[in-house]
Every structure is written in structure tokens, then in C-alpha cells.
Design a protein around this motif. Structure first.
Motif, PDB file in Angstrom:
ATOM      1  N   CYS A   1       0.858  -1.185   0.000  1.00  0.00           N
ATOM      2  CA  CYS A   1       0.000   0.000   0.000  1.00  0.00           C
ATOM      3  C   CYS A   1       0.893   1.234   0.000  1.00  0.00           C
ATOM      4  N   VAL A   2       0.475   2.232  -0.767  1.00  0.00           N
ATOM      5  CA  VAL A   2       1.114   3.540  -0.671  1.00  0.00           C
ATOM      6  C   VAL A   2       0.060   4.503  -0.164  1.00  0.00           C
ATOM      7  N   PRO A   3       0.133   4.894   1.115  1.00  0.00           N
ATOM      8  CA  PRO A   3      -0.862   5.831   1.659  1.00  0.00           C
ATOM      9  C   PRO A   3      -0.666   7.228   1.075  1.00  0.00           C
ATOM     10  N   ILE A   4      -1.614   8.103   1.360  1.00  0.00           N
ATOM     11  CA  ILE A   4      -1.507   9.489   0.930  1.00  0.00           C
ATOM     12  C   ILE A   4      -0.347  10.144   1.687  1.00  0.00           C
ATOM     13  N   SER A   5       0.430  10.952   0.989  1.00  0.00           N
ATOM     14  CA  SER A   5       1.767  11.325   1.476  1.00  0.00           C
ATOM     15  C   SER A   5       1.801  12.082   2.797  1.00  0.00           C
ATOM     16  N   ASN A   6       0.857  12.940   3.099  1.00  0.00           N
ATOM     17  CA  ASN A   6       0.939  13.689   4.356  1.00  0.00           C
ATOM     18  C   ASN A   6       0.130  13.053   5.482  1.00  0.00           C
ATOM     19  N   HIS A   7      -0.352  11.833   5.258  1.00  0.00           N
ATOM     20  CA  HIS A   7      -1.144  11.161   6.288  1.00  0.00           C
ATOM     21  C   HIS A   7      -0.240  10.481   7.300  1.00  0.00           C
ATOM     22  N   LEU A   8      -0.745  10.411   8.525  1.00  0.00           N
ATOM     23  CA  LEU A   8       0.059   9.879   9.627  1.00  0.00           C
ATOM     24  C   LEU A   8      -0.493   8.566  10.186  1.00  0.00           C
ATOM     25  N   TYR A   9      -1.757   8.258   9.874  1.00  0.00           N
ATOM     26  CA  TYR A   9      -2.411   7.077  10.426  1.00  0.00           C
ATOM     27  C   TYR A   9      -2.702   6.106   9.300  1.00  0.00           C
ATOM     28  N   PHE A  10      -2.398   4.842   9.523  1.00  0.00           N
ATOM     29  CA  PHE A  10      -2.546   3.839   8.481  1.00  0.00           C
ATOM     30  C   PHE A  10      -3.302   2.640   9.048  1.00  0.00           C
ATOM     31  N   TYR A  11      -4.093   2.022   8.176  1.00  0.00           N
ATOM     32  CA  TYR A  11      -4.967   0.941   8.622  1.00  0.00           C
ATOM     33  C   TYR A  11      -4.991  -0.167   7.583  1.00  0.00           C
ATOM     34  N   TRP A  12      -5.285  -1.376   8.060  1.00  0.00           N
ATOM     35  CA  TRP A  12      -5.680  -2.471   7.182  1.00  0.00           C
ATOM     36  C   TRP A  12      -7.034  -2.985   7.648  1.00  0.00           C
ATOM     37  N   TYR A  13      -7.921  -3.161   6.668  1.00  0.00           N
ATOM     38  CA  TYR A  13      -9.223  -3.775   6.878  1.00  0.00           C
ATOM     39  C   TYR A  13      -9.352  -4.915   5.877  1.00  0.00           C
ATOM     40  N   ARG A  14     -10.265  -5.852   6.152  1.00  0.00           N
ATOM     41  CA  ARG A  14     -10.515  -6.878   5.160  1.00  0.00           C
ATOM     42  C   ARG A  14     -12.027  -7.086   5.042  1.00  0.00           C
ATOM     43  N   GLN A  15     -12.412  -7.647   3.899  1.00  0.00           N
ATOM     44  CA  GLN A  15     -13.832  -7.933   3.655  1.00  0.00           C
ATOM     45  C   GLN A  15     -13.923  -9.277   2.947  1.00  0.00           C
ATOM     46  N   ILE A  16     -14.402 -10.266   3.669  1.00  0.00           N
ATOM     47  CA  ILE A  16     -14.682 -11.570   3.064  1.00  0.00           C
ATOM     48  C   ILE A  16     -15.907 -11.389   2.180  1.00  0.00           C
ATOM     49  N   LEU A  17     -15.925 -12.085   1.054  1.00  0.00           N
ATOM     50  CA  LEU A  17     -16.990 -11.921   0.060  1.00  0.00           C
ATOM     51  C   LEU A  17     -18.375 -11.997   0.695  1.00  0.00           C
ATOM     52  N   GLY A  18     -19.165 -10.944   0.492  1.00  0.00           N
ATOM     53  CA  GLY A  18     -20.536 -10.927   0.995  1.00  0.00           C
ATOM     54  C   GLY A  18     -20.664 -10.570   2.460  1.00  0.00           C
ATOM     55  N   GLN A  19     -19.542 -10.255   3.117  1.00  0.00           N
ATOM     56  CA  GLN A  19     -19.597  -9.951   4.547  1.00  0.00           C
ATOM     57  C   GLN A  19     -19.162  -8.505   4.816  1.00  0.00           C
ATOM     58  N   LYS A  20     -19.086  -8.179   6.120  1.00  0.00           N
ATOM     59  CA  LYS A  20     -18.773  -6.809   6.522  1.00  0.00           C
ATOM     60  C   LYS A  20     -17.303  -6.481   6.325  1.00  0.00           C
ATOM     61  N   VAL A  21     -17.018  -5.209   6.248  1.00  0.00           N
ATOM     62  CA  VAL A  21     -15.639  -4.735   6.330  1.00  0.00           C
ATOM     63  C   VAL A  21     -15.198  -4.884   7.793  1.00  0.00           C
ATOM     64  N   GLU A  22     -14.033  -5.541   7.999  1.00  0.00           N
ATOM     65  CA  GLU A  22     -13.562  -5.813   9.370  1.00  0.00           C
ATOM     66  C   GLU A  22     -12.201  -5.173   9.604  1.00  0.00           C
ATOM     67  N   PHE A  23     -12.052  -4.571  10.755  1.00  0.00           N
ATOM     68  CA  PHE A  23     -10.789  -3.949  11.132  1.00  0.00           C
ATOM     69  C   PHE A  23      -9.746  -5.009  11.445  1.00  0.00           C
ATOM     70  N   LEU A  24      -8.528  -4.776  10.950  1.00  0.00           N
ATOM     71  CA  LEU A  24      -7.401  -5.644  11.297  1.00  0.00           C
ATOM     72  C   LEU A  24      -6.428  -4.936  12.239  1.00  0.00           C
ATOM     73  N   VAL A  25      -5.903  -3.777  11.768  1.00  0.00           N
ATOM     74  CA  VAL A  25      -4.829  -3.146  12.518  1.00  0.00           C
ATOM     75  C   VAL A  25      -4.738  -1.671  12.164  1.00  0.00           C
ATOM     76  N   SER A  26      -4.294  -0.877  13.141  1.00  0.00           N
ATOM     77  CA  SER A  26      -3.958   0.523  12.864  1.00  0.00           C
ATOM     78  C   SER A  26      -2.513   0.778  13.271  1.00  0.00           C
ATOM     79  N   PHE A  27      -1.916   1.756  12.620  1.00  0.00           N
ATOM     80  CA  PHE A  27      -0.459   1.983  12.733  1.00  0.00           C
ATOM     81  C   PHE A  27      -0.221   3.469  12.770  1.00  0.00           C
ATOM     82  N   TYR A  28       0.535   3.913  13.769  1.00  0.00           N
ATOM     83  CA  TYR A  28       0.833   5.333  13.908  1.00  0.00           C
ATOM     84  C   TYR A  28       2.190   5.478  14.550  1.00  0.00           C
TER      85      TYR A  28
END
Lengths: 115, 111
Positions: free
Chosen positions: A23-50
């Protein structure tokens, strides 16, 4: 308009193999996240990074997962030994400040298929 | 952790009408709530953020309300257009650095 970019758009891997999603985040952003979405299901939080460290992680984010910001622009998610149930869309997101203050920008996702 | 309920049935409306989508939560009242739009195979796109001390927020044709007594947020799209057809996701804070998403409501605007 700035955007979060993710590569590859689609990855097929054998069960037990390691994968790295990039992933290449937006350049001046300080907070980064990963989420996942299994087919047909909700978006789920994995991790945040700062500030070069994990600030929160979910129960899904077990020892098989790791994140890294190897340089000033990339943010990676590694899955050490993939399982069939890891098949999902993985979304990277970034924000200028935390979720409580501002919007998060999501990438278009990497579709991971574990066979 | 939060439980979020969004109407899982698709909402079909005629172009020009107002679409109203509901988000109910069951546990503690979050400090803020966000609404996102998601098109098939794409990442969520942020629409609006509303805080617990705000009753209503507007942005162009979009309006969000937040009722902490009812534990509910309503999302309105006025003068709806076929291009508004998408899945709309409600998301609440879960800790300081995470969002919990609802399963979304699919909106279909008929021309």
C-alpha cells in the motif's frame, strides 16, 4: 486528487505460502490501517499503525499477520502462512488524523485468493 | 464490541425521491459515527462524520442525524439519482484507532 494505491489488485496463492500486500498511503497522512472484507460480509478492522508502531489490532490480527512501514511511502501487510479462510479483499486506508477526527481514505483493495 | 444493524434488504426507490437508510447500534454510544459508500469490488468512500454532540450534519444532498437516546443514525439522500445506487455503510468507533462497520444497505435508484 490524492489516493491510496494498493498492489497487486489480485493475488492468488497456495495455502501455507507467505504473501505481502502493498500500500502507498496518501503522502501527508500519519495514520494507516488495514481492513478486510470476506466476500458478501462486513468490512472488518485488522490493525492501525501510527508513529511507526501498531496502535490497535483486532482478534483477527494474530501472529500470522504483521505490518511494516519499510520506508517513507510504503505500508505492507504480511501473512506468514496463508489459510483458505484468509481469502478476502484487503483494504488499506490512511488518514491525516485518527478516525475520530477525520475521514479515512481507502484504497481499491487487493483480492487475495488462497487455494 | 459494538453491534451495528443496518437493513440488509435492498432499498429500491424512484429517481427524485428521498432515500432514508437506518443504522442502529446496541452497545455504548460512540463518540462519532461515519457513513461510507461502497461500490461493487471497490473500497469504501467516506461521506460524512457526525459526533455525539451533533444532532444533524449536511453535505450537498446528504443529511445524517444521530440520536444517542434511540441509538440510531439516519442517512438521507434527497433528490436521488441512479448514480447514487450503491451500498451504504455505517461505521462506529471501536477504540481510538478502529472502526466497526455495519453490513451495509444496498440502495437501488430506478430512473
Amino acid at each position: 486528487e490524492p489516493e491510496v494505491t494498493q498492489t497487486p489488485s489480485h493475488q492468488v496463492t497456495q495455502m501455507g505460502q507467505e504473501v505481502i500486500l502493498r500500500c502507498v498511503p496518501i503522502s501527508n497522512h500519519l495514520y494507516f490501517y488495514w481492513y478486510r472484507q470476506i466476500l458478501g460480509q462486513k468490512v472488518e478492522f485488522l490493525v492501525s499503525f501510527y508513529n511507526n508502531e501498531i496502535s490497535e489490532k483486532s482478534e483477527i490480527f494474530d501472529d500470522q499477520f504483521s505490518v511494516e512501514r519499510p520506508d517513507g511511502s510504503n505500508f505492507t501487510l504480511k501473512i506468514r502462512s496463508t489459510k483458505l479462510e484468509d481469502s478476502a479483499m484487503y483494504f488499506c486506508a490512511s488518514s491525516e488524523r485518527g478516525h475520530e477526527n477525520t475521514e479515512a481514505f481507502f484504497g481499491q483493495g487487493t483480492r487475495l485468493t488462497v487455494v | 464490541s459494538q453491534k451495528i444493524e443496518q437493513n440488509s434488504e435492498a432499498l429500491n426507490i424512484q429517481e427524485g425521491k428521498t432515500a432514508t437508510l437506518t443504522c442502529n447500534y446496541t452497545n455504548y454510544s460512540p463518540a462519532y459515527l461515519q457513513w461510507y459508500r461502497q461500490d461493487p469490488g471497490r473500497g469504501p468512500v467516506f461521506l460524512l462524520l457526525i459526533r455525539e454532540n451533533e444532532k444533524e450534519k449536511r453535505k450537498e444532498r446528504l443529511k445524517v442525524t444521530f440520536d444517542t437516546t434511540l441509538k440510531q443514525s439516519l442517512f438521507h439522500i434527497t433528490a436521488s439519482q441512479p448514480a447514487d445506487s450503491a451500498t451504504y455503510l455505517c461505521a462506529l468507533e471501536e477504540g481510538r484507532r478502529a472502526l466497526t462497520f455495519g453490513s451495509g444497505t444496498r440502495l437501488q435508484v430506478q430512473p
